[in-house]
Structure formats: C-alpha cells, structure tokens
Design an enzyme around this catalytic site. Structure first.
Site, PDB file in Angstrom:
ATOM      1  N   ARG A   1      36.177  22.187  35.740  1.00 33.15           N
ATOM      2  CA  ARG A   1      36.778  23.607  36.419  1.00 33.15           C
ATOM      3  C   ARG A   1      37.675  23.370  37.816  1.00 33.15           C
ATOM      4  O   ARG A   1      38.418  23.757  38.013  1.00 33.15           O
ATOM      5  CB  ARG A   1      35.445  24.619  36.695  1.00 33.15           C
ATOM      6  CG  ARG A   1      35.972  25.611  37.333  1.00 33.15           C
ATOM      7  CD  ARG A   1      34.853  26.852  37.681  1.00 33.15           C
ATOM      8  NE  ARG A   1      35.386  27.867  38.524  1.00 33.15           N
ATOM      9  CZ  ARG A   1      34.614  29.040  38.658  1.00 33.15           C
ATOM     10  NH1 ARG A   1      33.385  29.001  38.271  1.00 33.15           N
ATOM     11  NH2 ARG A   1      35.189  30.138  39.305  1.00 33.15           N
TER      12      ARG A   1
ATOM     13  N   ASN B   1      34.808  31.560  28.428  1.00 34.00           N
ATOM     14  CA  ASN B   1      36.520  31.852  28.886  1.00 34.00           C
ATOM     15  C   ASN B   1      37.298  30.666  28.514  1.00 34.00           C
ATOM     16  O   ASN B   1      36.873  29.505  28.335  1.00 34.00           O
ATOM     17  CB  ASN B   1      36.675  32.011  30.486  1.00 34.00           C
ATOM     18  CG  ASN B   1      36.277  33.350  30.937  1.00 34.00           C
ATOM     19  OD1 ASN B   1      36.691  34.140  30.309  1.00 34.00           O
ATOM     20  ND2 ASN B   1      35.476  33.500  32.206  1.00 34.00           N
TER      21      ASN B   1
ATOM     22  N   CYS C   1      33.808  40.866  28.628  1.00 28.87           N
ATOM     23  CA  CYS C   1      34.011  40.274  29.829  1.00 28.87           C
ATOM     24  C   CYS C   1      33.306  41.487  30.817  1.00 28.87           C
ATOM     25  O   CYS C   1      33.202  42.800  30.486  1.00 28.87           O
ATOM     26  CB  CYS C   1      35.655  40.390  30.101  1.00 28.87           C
ATOM     27  SG  CYS C   1      36.155  40.033  31.950  1.00 28.87           S
TER      28      CYS C   1
ATOM     29  N   HIS D   1      41.696  39.476  31.236  1.00 30.72           N
ATOM     30  CA  HIS D   1      41.895  39.175  32.477  1.00 30.72           C
ATOM     31  C   HIS D   1      43.409  39.646  32.584  1.00 30.72           C
ATOM     32  O   HIS D   1      44.209  38.818  33.385  1.00 30.72           O
ATOM     33  CB  HIS D   1      41.765  37.580  32.718  1.00 30.72           C
ATOM     34  CG  HIS D   1      40.325  37.227  32.954  1.00 30.72           C
ATOM     35  ND1 HIS D   1      39.819  35.838  33.286  1.00 30.72           N
ATOM     36  CD2 HIS D   1      39.159  38.162  32.648  1.00 30.72           C
ATOM     37  CE1 HIS D   1      38.628  36.139  33.366  1.00 30.72           C
ATOM     38  NE2 HIS D   1      38.175  37.051  32.986  1.00 30.72           N
TER      39      HIS D   1
ATOM     40  N   TYR E   1      42.564  40.174  38.454  1.00 30.71           N
ATOM     41  CA  TYR E   1      43.205  39.185  37.915  1.00 30.71           C
ATOM     42  C   TYR E   1      44.851  39.215  37.948  1.00 30.71           C
ATOM     43  O   TYR E   1      45.521  38.448  37.987  1.00 30.71           O
ATOM     44  CB  TYR E   1      42.902  38.868  36.545  1.00 30.71           C
ATOM     45  CG  TYR E   1      41.454  38.254  36.594  1.00 30.71           C
ATOM     46  CD1 TYR E   1      41.280  36.727  36.657  1.00 30.71           C
ATOM     47  CD2 TYR E   1      40.416  38.844  36.366  1.00 30.71           C
ATOM     48  CE1 TYR E   1      40.095  36.087  36.541  1.00 30.71           C
ATOM     49  CE2 TYR E   1      39.121  38.232  36.382  1.00 30.71           C
ATOM     50  CZ  TYR E   1      38.918  36.820  36.374  1.00 30.71           C
ATOM     51  OH  TYR E   1      37.913  36.245  36.253  1.00 30.71           O
TER      52      TYR E   1
END
Length: 422
Positions: A90, A144, A164, A194, A245
């Site tokens: 990440r 995700n 989500c 998102h 987002y």
C-alpha cells in the site's frame, strides 16, 4: 450458522467482531472462523475476538486457522478482507504514482490498478476453493478495489456481492444531522465503487420524502467541509452529494500537492497497526480500543451484518447499497458491469432498485471508469505490459500516453513479486 473471515488477522477484525457480538439477534453466528497465514498476528486478533464475545455474552465459537480449505469448509458465508502485499505494498501504491504527478491512492488511479493486479488472482483462487468445499456459500467482498474484484468473482460464476462502507457512513451522518435513526434513512445511491453520488435522501424507505434539499440547505457547509470540497460545488453539481473519493477527480492537482507534503496514509496505518497489535496482546482487553476508530472503515461491521443477514435469510434491512451486476439498471453501461447502487437483497441475492435518468455529468465519468475497470480486469486475468498500459491510458486520472508509459514501468517494477507474468 458458520461464517468465515479470510484475512481474519487484520487489525480491523475486532470492529467486525464487535458488530457480530452486538447484533447477534440479526445474525445468529454459531461458529466464526478467522483465516490468515500470519499465525502470530492471527492469535493476537483471535484472542481479543474471543474476549469480546465473552464480554458481550455471545455463545458462538471462534476458531483461528491458517488452513484456508478447513476454514471455509461448510461455511454459509465467506467474508474477504485481504491485502496482498500488506501495508508495504500500500505504501508503494500511494507514493510512486506521485512521481508522475498522478494521484497516489490504493483504490483508484495507478495505485488502484496495482492493487487489482495483485489481488484478483488471489481472490479467484480462494473463491474456487470455497466453491469446492461450500458451493452454496455466499462470498462477501470487502477487498479493494471492490468493483473490480466483485466483477472478477461474478464473471467466474461465484455467488458474490461487493460491499463498501461509504453509503452506510453517509446514512449515519445524515441521520445525525436530521435527528432521526439510521434505519429511517434510505439513499438513492448511484455509480461505481468509490465513484458515487447521493441523488436523494429519503425518510422512511424507497418511496419516502426526499430531504436532500433540506440537508444541503441547512447543513451544506458542514457536508462540504467533510468532503473537503467548496459548498458552491455541491450546488453546481445539481444538488447531489458526491462521495469523498470524487475529490480525487474534482480536485486532482490540489490533492496531488497535498499528498506530496504529508506522510502517506499507509505509513499512518502501519504505525497504528503496531500499536493495535500491542494492545490486542493484553489479556485484560475485552473490547475494541478507541484507537481502532482511526483505522478507517467506519460502520463496516454493521454493513457486514446487515448484508450477511439478508443473504442468509435471517433478519435485517432488505435494502442495501451493494456492488453487483448492472443488468440494465444503468442503460448506458454493459449488463455485466458491476455498479454500486441501492438493491433489494434476499436469499437469491441483490436486485438493483430502478434508477432515474442519470445526469450526463455523472454518466460520462461512470462510463469512462467502467471502461477502465474492464481493461483493468483484463490485465489482472491475462497479464502483460500492453494490457497494463491500456488500462492506465483509459483511466480519467491519467489519460496521457507519456504518463501511462511511465506508470506502467513503475507499477511492474514495484509489483514484480506479485505478478506471475512479469
């Protein structure tokens, strides 16, 4: 009822456990299995999970195992919450795209594509093993990028739904602003994972009064501040509320400047996880610590309980915002696109609610990102530099061939160990 959580060693699992304990009448779990290859971490999380159940008087049995096949055998539902490559991957997703002046984020843009490429093959392997041992089990995906992962699962013929926490977060926030209970709030929620907008906020159910104009009129500045967007933009969007987002799209360059001047979210979470694991090792701790609220994923456990209960035919709200096949709901998208909308959910799965005509301002972006997601899934399934390049070139946050070329090289270099074809 047996539920299995793959990725059960996550530091966020105690939030899920707390929801299972509090809402046991909605979802009566008899056996909960936490599966994770990180044995030491799993035992810390599992120990706290058992203490939370005991404190709240839940009679269900909690099992921890690193054996995936044993963990999913006989499960009624399997929840996926894994991160291939961990926080280290990440950290890379959030940093190397910035070298090209593009958003560094784990679910969208180049970083989101990298995560999809690492994740889709692993999730499909897990799902095949679930199908061999528990062919009737529902797979609930929190992993995700949820839209791409859910599409991969559905195209492979699995009983899968993506989930989500954005919608349930809005539901709770709006209920608080309006002084009503969350169960009274029904969202007209439109878009892709998102990439969504709240086009109506209804009191009492799908046919209830739309109080979105009231919300914006009385609390527009507060909502805009939470989204880090100017209040005037909400008016110019036609009186809808975008998810946070959308700031990556509506204020791309501003966000890039911010990301270049502060620590990555991955670094913050990694430090938090170290603290949390130390806390979890304390045998006196028998509730989720306050620090966990800063870890992200607010209301995740409640959304999970509601969805699992509806799919397994126990109780719960039949109306849920989920990720599922389009099936004509948005006529400008292919039927096999995965969309995120309000749906009626039951034992047969989700059935998207009808959606009014979509403003071209939103439909155009949704169609563009859907095309990217199709190309991203192709790259995840078949590999190859050209497929990665095509997906990046199609993404509206990239879209220039020089950027797409440079990002392709960086993506492959940073993820080679997770890409079988590289």
């Amino acid at each position: 009822m047996k539920l299995t959580v793959v990725g059960g060693g996550s530091t966020y699992t105690p939030e899920l456990i707390d929801g299972f304990a509090r809402l046991r009448d909605t979802l009566p779990i008899e056996e909960l299995v936490l599966v994770d290859p990180a044995a030491e971490r799993l035992e810390l999380v599992g120990g706290l999970a058992r203490r939370i159940f005991a404190r709240q008087g839940h009679s269900g049995r909690i099992v921890t195992t690193s054996d995936l096949d044993a963990g999913v055998e006989g499960a009624d539902a399997v929840l996926l919450q894994l991160r291939v490559g961990g926080q280290a991957a990440r950290q890379q997703d959030e940093t190397w795209p910035l070298e090209c002046g593009c958003i560094g984020q784990e679910t969208t843009g180049a970083g989101g594509l990298a995560k999809a490429l690492r994740t889709v093959p692993v999730v499909l392997d897990i799902a095949e093993r679930v199908r061999r041992t528990s062919p009737n089990a529902w797979i609930i995906d929190f992993t995700n990028p949820v839209g791409i992962v859910t599409r991969a699962l559905l195209q492979a013929g699995h009983k899968a739904v993506g989930l989500c926490n954005v919608a349930i977060g809005f539901q709770r926030k709006f209920a608080n602003l309006l002084g009503v209970t969350p169960s009274e709030i029904h969202l007209d929620h439109l878009g892709l994972n998102h990439l969504t907008w709240e086009t109506a906020v209804r009191l009492g159910g799908p046919e209830g009064e739309n109080v979105l104009p009231k919300l914006l009129g009385e609390h527009g500045d507060t909502i805009a501040a939470d989204l880090k967007l100017p209040p005037a933009l909400l008016d110019r969007l036609g009186g809808v509320i975008p998810s946070y987002y959308l700031r990556y799209y509506y204020a791309h360059d501003e966000v890039v400047r911010e990301l270049r001047t502060k620590p990555s979210r991955a670094a913050e979470v990694a430090a938090m996880e170290k603290q949390l694991l130390e806390m979890y090792g304390d045998p006196a701790l028998d509730e989720k610590p306050e620090l966990l609220a800063r870890r992200g994923g607010a209301y995740y456990s409640e959304a999970a309980v509601d969805l699992a209960a509806a799919l397994l035919g126990t109780t719960g709200n039949p109306y849920q915002v989920v990720n599922t096949y389009n099936g004509g709901t948005l006529p400008f998208l292919p039927d096999d696109a995965v969309i995120e909308v309000q749906a009626a959910v039951g034992a047969a799965g989700p059935r998207p609610m009808p959606v009014p005509d979509v403003d071209p301002l939103f439909a155009g972006l949704v169609a563009n990102v859907t095309a990217y997601e199709e190309l991203a899934l192709e790259a995840a399934l078949r590999g190859g530099r050209d497929r990665v390049f095509r997906a990046l070139l199609a993404h509206p946050l990239i879209g220039q061939y020089e950027y797409a070329d440079a990002l392709t090289d960086r993506l492959i270099a940073h993820n080679r160990e997770h890409l079988a074809w590289a």
